[in-house]
Design an enzyme around this catalytic site. Structure first.
Site, PDB file in Angstrom:
ATOM      1  N   THR A  71      41.928  44.770  37.761  1.00  0.00           N
ATOM      2  CA  THR A  71      42.961  44.225  38.647  1.00  0.00           C
ATOM      3  C   THR A  71      43.788  45.634  39.197  1.00  0.00           C
ATOM      4  OG1 THR A  71      42.769  41.946  38.038  1.00  0.00           O
ATOM      5  CG2 THR A  71      44.840  42.709  39.100  1.00  0.00           C
ATOM      6  N   ASN A 150      31.028  38.980  41.169  1.00  0.00           N
ATOM      7  CA  ASN A 150      31.283  38.638  39.791  1.00  0.00           C
ATOM      8  C   ASN A 150      30.812  37.035  39.440  1.00  0.00           C
ATOM      9  OD1 ASN A 150      33.853  38.185  41.644  1.00  0.00           O
ATOM     10  ND2 ASN A 150      34.257  36.933  40.065  1.00  0.00           N
ATOM     11  N   GLN A 179      31.671  44.627  37.543  1.00  0.00           N
ATOM     12  CA  GLN A 179      30.676  43.868  37.202  1.00  0.00           C
ATOM     13  C   GLN A 179      29.118  44.554  37.304  1.00  0.00           C
ATOM     14  OE1 GLN A 179      30.374  41.124  35.349  1.00  0.00           O
ATOM     15  NE2 GLN A 179      32.290  40.202  35.700  1.00  0.00           N
ATOM     16  N   SER A 199      36.433  48.064  34.596  1.00  0.00           N
ATOM     17  CA  SER A 199      37.322  47.550  33.513  1.00  0.00           C
ATOM     18  C   SER A 199      36.619  47.507  32.209  1.00  0.00           C
ATOM     19  CB  SER A 199      37.698  45.866  33.871  1.00  0.00           C
ATOM     20  OG  SER A 199      38.472  45.289  33.114  1.00  0.00           O
ATOM     21  N   CYS A 326      39.249  34.314  36.906  1.00  0.00           N
ATOM     22  CA  CYS A 326      40.698  34.588  37.414  1.00  0.00           C
ATOM     23  C   CYS A 326      40.890  33.522  38.843  1.00  0.00           C
ATOM     24  CB  CYS A 326      40.638  35.855  38.194  1.00  0.00           C
ATOM     25  SG  CYS A 326      40.432  37.269  36.919  1.00  0.00           S
TER      26      CYS A 326
END
Length: 393
Positions: A71, A150, A179, A199, A326
């Site tokens: 993010t 995702n 992803q 991430s 999310c």
């Protein structure tokens, strides 16, 4: 036996990563900005971790910015570029199916006076390169398109997009690879990518750690100011244990990547074949395997809310997702599925399986047996479209 099939939401840490993080927390707690010995040790670990990640990605360590996760990386890339280059133009391009950490950034930038083009996708969830080219204008400064969706797992033609944008050197190309990294090949320089987000917890690293690749020469306005860490682009004391853990997880995840990817496609094939045999279910995305990520399978059960199926499977100790972890409200229709042309009934019933290279054929059999049982149990509860319309009236 418990079966976790929600790796796209988050993944369990490798044991080696846990050990490494623990050791760094215990032994190397110095601030990497401090000039004394403990600080110097921490700084060496930080730089070494960046060297490892840069080597895997085929870039320079100075081009790696450490963040708190996908993010923050997406926000820094998109806002940082938009604010830095707004004098050149205020037109931005993205897609209708981006992750909320990208989608919401563009909505915010629109409120600040930027103009955004949201590219549509086909029934498989893929953009049209010709439509992207047609959307480019003299005012365009940034194109941001995810590598792997995702939610449904569609792979976007990132290499083709990079080749197109090579003819527009003033337009920056950002890729949300959260992803895709450690699942598929990622050639940042070869594909002309200027900014790329990742991430750690998506590839069995720690939550709270991420990275942003920034090509040399690309200017970004920082979102966080203060001590000037990360070359002035991300102030705040670096979380050395998590960054070192992220580097280790990335190294382990990308070892023998081709073999791991091939295995996951084999497992994916078994999931797809089994789901296709259940008449109440409908697979989402392309039927061409190479156009879909190896670790995600998405399907819908029209007439049944997705969370009902999730909780029914949870009773059998099987864990999967409805859509993005999310997403604000599980009961809302999936904007990704709606953009792909799915019906509202399908868009509230989407289910996502996501798995690792350690899953096997027995795991698939266990899941499919449980899924068939759940579908049989829920069949009397399924509402037909006419019944749903009657309730709304």
């Amino acid at each position: 036996m418990m079966l976790y099939l929600d790796y796209a939401a988050t993944s369990p840490l490798y044991e080696e990563v846990i050990d490494t993080i623990t050791e760094v927390m215990k032994q190397h707690y110095g601030n990497p900005s401090s000039i004394h010995g403990l600080g110097v040790q921490a700084e060496k670990l930080l730089n070494s971790a960046k060297e490892v990640m840069a080597g895997i990605l085929g870039v320079l360590a100075a081009q790696i910015i450490c963040t708190s996760g996908g993010t923050e990386s997406n926000n820094l890339a998109i806002k940082g570029a938009a604010y830095s280059y707004h004098n050149r133009g205020k037109h931005l391009i993205t897609t209708q199916i981006e992750h909320p950490s990208v989608k919401e950034v563009f909505i915010q930038l629109e409120q600040e006076g930027f103009r955004v083009t949201y590219l549509s996708v086909n029934h498989a969830g893929s953009i049209d390169i010709a439509a992207l080219k047609a959307a480019i204008c003299e005012d365009t400064i940034l194109v941001s398109i995810m590598y792997v969706n995702n939610e449904v797992g569609t792979i976007q033609p990132i290499q083709d997009i990079g080749e197109l944008l090579a003819d527009y050197p003033k337009i920056l190309f950002h890729v949300d690879a959260v992803q895709g990294i450690a699942k598929l090949p990622l050639r940042l320089k070869e594909w002309g990518i200027d900014l790329c987000s990742a991430s750690a917890h998506k590839f069995r690293g720690p939550k709270g750690a991420g990275l942003l690749y920034r090509r040399e020469g690309v200017q970004l306005k920082p979102l966080l100011v203060g001590g000037g860490q990360e070359s002035g682009l991300r102030s705040g004391t670096e979380n050395v244990p998590l960054i070192v853990g992220m580097a280790k997880a990335l190294r382990i995840s990308t070892e023998q990547l081709a073999a791991k990817t091939a295995h996951k496609y084999h497992i994916r094939r078994l999931f797809v074949e089994g789901i296709r045999e259940i008449p109440q279910l409908r697979l989402t995305g392309s039927e061409i395997e190479e156009e879909m990520a190896p670790h995600i399978v998405h399907f819908s059960y029209a007439g049944m809310k997705a969370e009902v199926v999730v909780h029914a499977l949870e009773q059998r100790e099987i864990y999967l997702s409805t859509k993005s972890a999310c997403a604000s409200d599980e009961s809302d229709p999936s904007y990704v599925m709606l953009a792909m042309g799915c019906s509202p009934e399908q868009a509230v019933s989407g289910l996502r399986i996501s798995f690792s290279d350690e899953h096997n054929e027995q795991d698939v059999e266990q899941f499919l047996a449980a899924l068939r049982g759940v579908v049989r149990e829920l069949a009397p509860m399924v509402q037909k479209p006419a019944e749903r319309r009657g309730k709304r009236r």
